[in-house]
Design a protein around this motif. Structure first.
Motif, short mmCIF file in Angstrom:
data_model
loop_
_atom_site.label_atom_id
_atom_site.label_comp_id
_atom_site.label_asym_id
_atom_site.label_seq_id
_atom_site.Cartn_x
_atom_site.Cartn_y
_atom_site.Cartn_z
N PRO A 99 -8.27 7.49 1.66
CA PRO A 99 -8.59 6.13 2.13
C PRO A 99 -7.33 5.26 2.26
CG PRO A 99 -10.15 6.80 0.47
CD PRO A 99 -9.06 7.84 0.45
N LEU A 100 -6.41 5.41 1.28
CA LEU A 100 -5.18 4.61 1.33
C LEU A 100 -4.33 5.00 2.54
CD1 LEU A 100 -3.63 2.42 -0.16
CD2 LEU A 100 -2.52 4.23 -1.51
N TYR A 101 -4.29 6.30 2.82
CA TYR A 101 -3.55 6.78 3.99
C TYR A 101 -4.13 6.21 5.28
CZ TYR A 101 -2.81 10.11 7.82
OH TYR A 101 -2.56 10.69 9.04
N ASN A 102 -5.47 6.26 5.37
CA ASN A 102 -6.13 5.74 6.59
C ASN A 102 -5.92 4.23 6.74
OD1 ASN A 102 -7.13 8.26 7.36
ND2 ASN A 102 -8.99 8.02 6.09
N THR A 104 -0.47 16.43 -13.21
CA THR A 104 -1.36 16.00 -14.32
C THR A 104 -2.80 15.83 -13.88
OG1 THR A 104 -0.90 13.68 -13.84
CG2 THR A 104 0.56 14.80 -15.41
N ILE A 105 -3.08 15.99 -12.59
CA ILE A 105 -4.45 15.78 -12.08
C ILE A 105 -5.20 17.10 -12.16
CG2 ILE A 105 -5.82 15.12 -10.08
CD1 ILE A 105 -3.43 13.38 -9.21
N SER A 106 -6.38 17.03 -12.76
CA SER A 106 -7.18 18.25 -12.91
C SER A 106 -8.02 18.51 -11.66
CB SER A 106 -8.08 18.14 -14.14
OG SER A 106 -8.91 16.98 -14.03
N ASP A 107 -8.74 17.47 -11.19
CA ASP A 107 -9.57 17.61 -9.99
C ASP A 107 -8.81 17.01 -8.80
OD1 ASP A 107 -11.52 17.95 -8.14
OD2 ASP A 107 -13.02 16.70 -9.15
N LYS A 108 -7.95 17.82 -8.23
CA LYS A 108 -7.08 17.33 -7.16
C LYS A 108 -7.86 16.99 -5.88
CE LYS A 108 -2.99 19.79 -8.78
NZ LYS A 108 -1.95 20.78 -8.46
N ILE A 109 -8.88 17.77 -5.59
CA ILE A 109 -9.64 17.52 -4.36
C ILE A 109 -10.35 16.18 -4.44
CG2 ILE A 109 -11.55 18.33 -2.91
CD1 ILE A 109 -10.81 21.16 -3.73
N ASN A 110 -10.99 15.92 -5.52
CA ASN A 110 -11.70 14.66 -5.71
C ASN A 110 -10.71 13.48 -5.72
OD1 ASN A 110 -14.16 13.10 -6.37
ND2 ASN A 110 -13.02 12.70 -8.26
N PHE A 111 -9.61 13.66 -6.39
CA PHE A 111 -8.60 12.60 -6.45
C PHE A 111 -8.06 12.31 -5.04
CE2 PHE A 111 -4.32 10.96 -6.95
CZ PHE A 111 -4.48 9.98 -7.90
N TYR A 112 -7.83 13.36 -4.29
CA TYR A 112 -7.33 13.19 -2.92
C TYR A 112 -8.34 12.47 -2.05
CZ TYR A 112 -6.14 14.41 1.90
OH TYR A 112 -5.88 14.36 3.24
N THR A 113 -9.59 12.86 -2.18
CA THR A 113 -10.63 12.29 -1.33
C THR A 113 -10.92 10.83 -1.68
OG1 THR A 113 -11.67 14.48 -1.16
CG2 THR A 113 -13.02 12.58 -0.55
N VAL A 114 -10.88 10.50 -2.93
CA VAL A 114 -11.26 9.15 -3.37
C VAL A 114 -10.09 8.17 -3.28
CG1 VAL A 114 -12.07 7.80 -5.35
CG2 VAL A 114 -13.07 10.05 -4.86
N ASN A 115 -8.89 8.61 -3.60
CA ASN A 115 -7.76 7.68 -3.73
C ASN A 115 -6.73 7.78 -2.60
OD1 ASN A 115 -8.32 6.48 -6.48
ND2 ASN A 115 -8.32 8.66 -7.00
N MET A 122 0.82 -1.22 0.00
CA MET A 122 0.00 0.00 0.00
C MET A 122 0.85 1.26 0.00
SD MET A 122 -3.30 -0.87 2.41
CE MET A 122 -2.32 -1.39 3.81
N TYR A 123 2.00 1.18 0.67
CA TYR A 123 2.89 2.35 0.69
C TYR A 123 3.44 2.64 -0.71
CZ TYR A 123 7.19 4.99 1.22
OH TYR A 123 8.18 5.95 1.06
N LEU A 124 3.82 1.60 -1.42
CA LEU A 124 4.30 1.80 -2.79
C LEU A 124 3.22 2.45 -3.66
CD1 LEU A 124 6.28 -1.54 -3.39
CD2 LEU A 124 7.21 0.73 -2.86
N LYS A 125 1.98 2.01 -3.48
CA LYS A 125 0.87 2.59 -4.23
C LYS A 125 0.67 4.06 -3.82
CE LYS A 125 -4.02 1.89 -5.28
NZ LYS A 125 -5.21 1.06 -5.01
N TYR A 126 0.73 4.29 -2.53
CA TYR A 126 0.56 5.65 -2.01
C TYR A 126 1.67 6.56 -2.52
CZ TYR A 126 0.21 9.41 1.48
OH TYR A 126 0.09 10.64 2.10
N LYS A 127 2.89 6.06 -2.54
CA LYS A 127 4.03 6.86 -2.99
C LYS A 127 3.89 7.23 -4.47
CE LYS A 127 9.08 6.81 -3.11
NZ LYS A 127 10.31 6.05 -2.83
N SER A 128 3.38 6.26 -5.24
CA SER A 128 3.21 6.55 -6.68
C SER A 128 2.11 7.59 -6.93
CB SER A 128 2.91 5.26 -7.45
OG SER A 128 1.65 4.75 -7.07
N LEU A 129 1.09 7.56 -6.06
CA LEU A 129 -0.02 8.50 -6.23
C LEU A 129 0.36 9.94 -5.86
CD1 LEU A 129 -3.03 6.41 -4.81
CD2 LEU A 129 -2.55 6.95 -7.22
N VAL A 130 1.29 10.09 -4.94
CA VAL A 130 1.63 11.45 -4.46
C VAL A 130 2.92 11.98 -5.10
CG1 VAL A 130 0.49 11.02 -2.23
CG2 VAL A 130 2.94 10.57 -2.48
#
Length: 321
Positions: A144-147, A130-141, A115-123
Motif C-alpha cells: 500500500p505504501l508503494y502504491n 526479523t519478520i516471520s510472516d513476510k508475505i503478510n507484512f508485505y501485503t499489509v505495509n 512516505m519514502y523514508l517510511k518505505y525505506k525503513s520497512l525494506v
C-alpha cells in the motif's frame, strides 16, 4: 513656438526613425517574452515531469527487489542493486523539491519524502530478517505504501503536464496578442508614414508654386502682385521679402511714369516756345518785306512775303492743335 522648415523635416525624419525603432523594440520584446515563457515552461514543468518519471522508474526497480525479498525464498539478494535504485530515487526527489513551480506541488513532494523514508525503513535488510510472516507484512505495509508513493508521484507529473498545457495556451494567447499589438503599431506607423509622404511634399510644393507664379507676374510687369502665405517659416519670410520687392518696383514704376509725363509736357512746352519764336521772327520778316515791297514794287520780294505768310500760318496752326 515657430519651427523652421529644416527643423520640421528633421522632426519628421526623426519620428519615422522612432517608428521603425519602436516596431523593432516591440518585436524584440514580444519574441523575448515568448522565448522566456517557453524556456521557463521547459525548465520548470518539463524537468518536474522528468524527475517524476525517474522516481517512478527508481521506485519500481526498488519494489521489484523488495517484492522478491518478501515473496521469493530462493531470491538471491543483491544489496548494490537495491542501494542503486534507492539512490536514484533520492537524487531525483531532491531535485524535485528544489523545482517547485505549481500550487500544491510542495506539499506533494514533502508527503512523498515522508512516505519514502517510511518505505525505506520497512525494506531495510535488518528489518526483513526479523519478520516471520513476510508475505503478510508485505501485503499489509509495504505494498500500500508503494502504491501511495507512486500515486503521489503521478499526481506531480499530471500537475506539471496540465501546467505545460495551460502555459502553452497562455503562450498562444501571448502570440495572438503580440501579433495584434504589432499589427496595430505597424498600421499606425504605415498610416503616419503615408500621410507624411503625401502631405509634406504638398506643404513644400504649394508655397513654392505660388511664389513661382507671382515671380512670373512680376516678370510680366504686374507689379501689383502680392504673395499671401500664412505661418511663420522661411516661406513667410520669403513672401514678405517678395512683397517688399514688388512694392518698391511698383513705386519706381509710378515715379518713372510721372517723370516721363513731365518730360513729355516740358518737351511740348519747349517746342511750342520755339514755334512761337519762329513765328514771331517770321512775322517781323514779313512786316519788313511788306514795307520793302511797297517801296520798291519788286515781284520777288512780293513772292517771298507770300511764302513767309504761309509758313507763319502753318506754325500758328501747329501751336493751336
Amino acid at each position: 513656438m515657430h519651427l523652421k522648415i529644416r527643423t520640421k523635416v528633421l522632426i519628421g525624419i526623426l519620428f519615422l526613425f522612432i517608428e521603425f525603432l519602436a516596431i523593432g523594440i516591440m518585436s524584440i520584446y514580444y519574441f523575448s517574452s515568448i522565448k522566456n515563457s517557453t524556456e521557463l515552461m521547459i525548465k520548470n514543468n518539463y524537468h518536474s515531469v522528468q524527475y517524476a518519471e525517474n522516481m517512478i522508474q527508481a521506485i519500481d526497480d526498488t519494489h521489484t527487489t523488495v517484492a522478491s525479498l518478501f515473496l521469493n525464498k530462493l531470491y538471491h539478494f543483491d544489496k548494490n542493486t537495491l542501494n542503486g535504485s534507492l539512490s536514484k530515487f533520492e537524487e531525483n526527489l531532491a531535485k524535485q523539491e528544489k523545482n517547485i513551480t505549481e500550487f500544491g506541488e510542495k506539499e506533494l513532494s514533502q508527503s512523498i519524502h515522508q512516505m519514502y523514508l517510511k518505505y525505506k525503513s520497512l525494506v531495510s535488510a535488518q528489518r526483513i530478517d526479523t519478520i516471520s510472516d513476510k508475505i503478510n507484512f508485505y501485503t499489509v505495509n509495504i505494498l500500500p505504501l508503494y502504491n501511495e508513493i507512486k500515486a503521489k508521484i503521478f499526481t506531480i507529473s499530471t500537475l506539471n503536464m496540465q501546467a505545460i498545457v495551460q502555459k502553452n495556451d497562455n503562450l498562444n494567447q501571448i502570440l495572438n496578442q503580440s501579433y495584434k499589438n504589432l499589427l496595430i503599431i505597424i498600421t499606425f506607423c504605415f498610416l503616419f508614414t503615408f500621410s507624411f509622404m503625401f502631405n509634406f511634399p504638398s506643404y513644400i510644393a504649394k508655397p513654392v508654386n505660388e511664389i513661382t507664379e507671382k515671380i512670373k507676374e512680376i516678370a510680366n510687369k504686374n507689379y501689383k502682385s502680392r504673395i499671401n502665405i500664412s505661418g511663420n517659416n522661411e516661406f513667410k519670410e520669403l513672401a514678405e521679402a517678395f512683397n517688399y520687392m514688388a512694392e518698391k518696383l511698383e513705386e519706381n514704376c509710378n515715379q518713372t511714369k510721372s517723370v516721363t509725363t513731365i518730360k513729355v509736357e516740358e518737351k511740348e512746352i519747349d517746342e511750342n516756345k520755339v514755334i512761337e519764336n519762329i513765328q514771331s521772327l517770321l512775322k517781323s520778316v514779313r512786316i519788313l518785306l511788306d514795307v520793302i515791297s511797297e517801296q520798291n514794287k519788286n515781284d520777288k520780294l512780293q513772292q517771298q512775303f507770300i511764302n513767309i505768310q504761309g509758313i507763319e500760318e502753318e506754325l500758328s496752326n501747329i501751336i493751336h492743335q
